[in-house]
Design a protein around this motif. Structure first.
Motif, PDB file in Angstrom:
ATOM      1  N   TRP A   1       8.940  -5.777   1.355  1.00 44.57           N
ATOM      2  CA  TRP A   1       8.230  -4.495   1.386  1.00 44.57           C
ATOM      3  C   TRP A   1       7.116  -4.621   0.354  1.00 44.57           C
ATOM      4  O   TRP A   1       7.311  -5.222  -0.709  1.00 44.57           O
ATOM      5  CB  TRP A   1       9.167  -3.351   1.002  1.00 44.57           C
ATOM      6  N   LEU A   2       5.987  -4.032   0.647  1.00 39.09           N
ATOM      7  CA  LEU A   2       4.850  -4.214  -0.264  1.00 39.09           C
ATOM      8  C   LEU A   2       4.982  -3.389  -1.542  1.00 39.09           C
ATOM      9  O   LEU A   2       4.245  -3.626  -2.500  1.00 39.09           O
ATOM     10  CB  LEU A   2       3.535  -3.910   0.459  1.00 39.09           C
ATOM     11  N   ASP A   3       5.939  -2.440  -1.581  1.00 39.20           N
ATOM     12  CA  ASP A   3       6.174  -1.719  -2.838  1.00 39.20           C
ATOM     13  C   ASP A   3       7.324  -2.327  -3.647  1.00 39.20           C
ATOM     14  O   ASP A   3       7.770  -1.746  -4.636  1.00 39.20           O
ATOM     15  CB  ASP A   3       6.410  -0.227  -2.589  1.00 39.20           C
ATOM     16  N   ASP A   4       7.789  -3.496  -3.262  1.00 36.61           N
ATOM     17  CA  ASP A   4       8.845  -4.203  -4.000  1.00 36.61           C
ATOM     18  C   ASP A   4       8.319  -4.581  -5.395  1.00 36.61           C
ATOM     19  O   ASP A   4       7.275  -5.235  -5.490  1.00 36.61           O
ATOM     20  CB  ASP A   4       9.208  -5.472  -3.209  1.00 36.61           C
ATOM     21  N   PRO A   5       9.017  -4.158  -6.455  1.00 39.03           N
ATOM     22  CA  PRO A   5       8.540  -4.535  -7.791  1.00 39.03           C
ATOM     23  C   PRO A   5       8.503  -6.052  -7.998  1.00 39.03           C
ATOM     24  O   PRO A   5       7.760  -6.542  -8.853  1.00 39.03           O
ATOM     25  CB  PRO A   5       9.550  -3.891  -8.740  1.00 39.03           C
TER      26      PRO A   5
ATOM     27  N   LEU B   1       7.361  -8.139  -5.822  1.00 45.11           N
ATOM     28  CA  LEU B   1       6.324  -8.722  -4.953  1.00 45.11           C
ATOM     29  C   LEU B   1       5.460  -9.684  -5.778  1.00 45.11           C
ATOM     30  O   LEU B   1       4.931  -9.295  -6.821  1.00 45.11           O
ATOM     31  CB  LEU B   1       5.450  -7.591  -4.393  1.00 45.11           C
TER      32      LEU B   1
ATOM     33  N   ALA C   1       0.409  -9.102  -3.585  1.00 40.83           N
ATOM     34  CA  ALA C   1      -0.156  -7.775  -3.873  1.00 40.83           C
ATOM     35  C   ALA C   1      -1.676  -7.820  -3.706  1.00 40.83           C
ATOM     36  O   ALA C   1      -2.276  -6.935  -3.101  1.00 40.83           O
ATOM     37  CB  ALA C   1       0.231  -7.333  -5.277  1.00 40.83           C
TER      38      ALA C   1
ATOM     39  N   THR D   1      -3.923  -5.862  -0.749  1.00 44.07           N
ATOM     40  CA  THR D   1      -5.079  -5.004  -1.033  1.00 44.07           C
ATOM     41  C   THR D   1      -6.277  -5.443  -0.190  1.00 44.07           C
ATOM     42  O   THR D   1      -6.965  -4.613   0.417  1.00 44.07           O
ATOM     43  CB  THR D   1      -5.428  -5.082  -2.538  1.00 44.07           C
TER      44      THR D   1
ATOM     45  N   ARG E   1      -5.518  -4.695   3.636  1.00 42.49           N
ATOM     46  CA  ARG E   1      -5.622  -3.248   3.912  1.00 42.49           C
ATOM     47  C   ARG E   1      -7.084  -2.823   3.982  1.00 42.49           C
ATOM     48  O   ARG E   1      -7.489  -2.075   4.863  1.00 42.49           O
ATOM     49  CB  ARG E   1      -4.939  -2.438   2.804  1.00 42.49           C
TER      50      ARG E   1
ATOM     51  N   ASN F   1       2.740  -1.762   4.941  1.00 42.73           N
ATOM     52  CA  ASN F   1       3.784  -1.558   3.925  1.00 42.73           C
ATOM     53  C   ASN F   1       4.789  -2.709   3.867  1.00 42.73           C
ATOM     54  O   ASN F   1       5.722  -2.679   3.064  1.00 42.73           O
ATOM     55  CB  ASN F   1       4.516  -0.226   4.156  1.00 42.73           C
TER      56      ASN F   1
ATOM     57  N   ARG G   1      10.368   3.066   7.794  1.00 44.36           N
ATOM     58  CA  ARG G   1      11.272   2.885   6.641  1.00 44.36           C
ATOM     59  C   ARG G   1      12.719   2.812   7.134  1.00 44.36           C
ATOM     60  O   ARG G   1      13.075   3.427   8.135  1.00 44.36           O
ATOM     61  CB  ARG G   1      11.109   4.041   5.658  1.00 44.36           C
TER      62      ARG G   1
ATOM     63  N   HIS H   1      14.343  -3.516   7.849  1.00 47.73           N
ATOM     64  CA  HIS H   1      13.832  -4.612   7.050  1.00 47.73           C
ATOM     65  C   HIS H   1      13.914  -5.900   7.830  1.00 47.73           C
ATOM     66  O   HIS H   1      14.779  -6.078   8.628  1.00 47.73           O
ATOM     67  CB  HIS H   1      14.600  -4.752   5.740  1.00 47.73           C
TER      68      HIS H   1
END
Ligand SMILES: O=C(O)CCC(=O)C(=O)O
Ligand SMILES: [Fe+2]
Length: 201
Positions: free
Chosen positions: A75-79, A81, A86, A90, A93, A101, A198, A201
């Motif tokens: 997931w692109l919001d995975d800490p 990542l 990242a 960017t 996108r 995401n 959401r 996965h």
């Protein structure tokens, strides 16, 4: 050759896109040189080392076979990542204008690695949103074919730094794949950016 200073090359420097299929959601478009050479090489090298690549095995008929490539997904919001992903997210996108995401990674070690012709799993995609495949490392050939009898196989050689963008609608009509090759090809990483519901996965 002189390179544009930004991650995203300006329209002035980027070679023309190639439209492989048309539909109401943007069709299938190959966009060469979206990311400059130095950046794509840096992302390739860091992802190759930083990602925990998985060798999967899958049941096929009455046997279990090796998936002929290494894979990973985030997931692109995975800490956790990796920074390179990242940065890539960017850039992709911004280039495509979609709220990606999730990313699925494939590592093709050599010409024996491949992905069989398939369409991406629709239950893992938000309708109307595209899939953007960023290529890093060495070029590989992508095939595209309408899923109907007698349809010819089209192809495009995916250069490092390019995007291969497929609409959601195209997944009902076309299948895509990376065939094995006897040509001496170097290693390649693809990053397939998707907008996923959401909970999946
Ligand atoms: O490696 C590629 O360019 C394609 C990957 C792909 O089709 C997928 O991950 O679903
Ligand atoms: Fe795919």
């Amino acid at each position: 050759m002189r390179r544009a200073p930004s991650l995203l090359q300006t329209a002035l420097f980027a070679p023309a896109p190639r439209v492989l299929a048309e539909d109401a959601e943007g069709g299938v478009v190959y966009r060469p040189a979206v990311v400059d050479e130095v950046t794509q090489r840096r992302w390739f090298q860091t992802l190759r080392e930083a990602v925990r690549w998985q060798a999967q095995r899958r049941p096929m008929y009455d046997r279990v076979v090796d998936v002929p490539r290494l894979t990973a997904s985030f997931w692109l919001d995975d800490p956790k990542l990796p920074d390179a992903l990242a940065e890539a997210a960017t850039a992709v996108r911004a280039a495509v204008g979609a709220p990606f995401n999730a990313v699925g990674l494939n590592f093709y070690r050599d010409g024996r690695d491949s992905v069989a012709p398939h369409r991406d799993k629709l239950h893992m995609l938000v309708p109307g949103q595209p899939i953007a495949v960023l290529s890093l490392g060495s070029p590989r050939r992508m095939t595209l074919r309408r899923m109907e009898r007698g349809a010819r196989v089209d192809f495009v050689d995916l250069e490092p730094g390019s995007l291969f963008v497929m609409s959601h609608a195209s997944q009902f009509v076309y299948e895509h794949g990376i065939p094995k090759t006897d040509e001496p090809v170097g290693p390649r990483i693809s990053c397939a950016f998707r907008v996923r519901p959401r909970g999946e996965h």
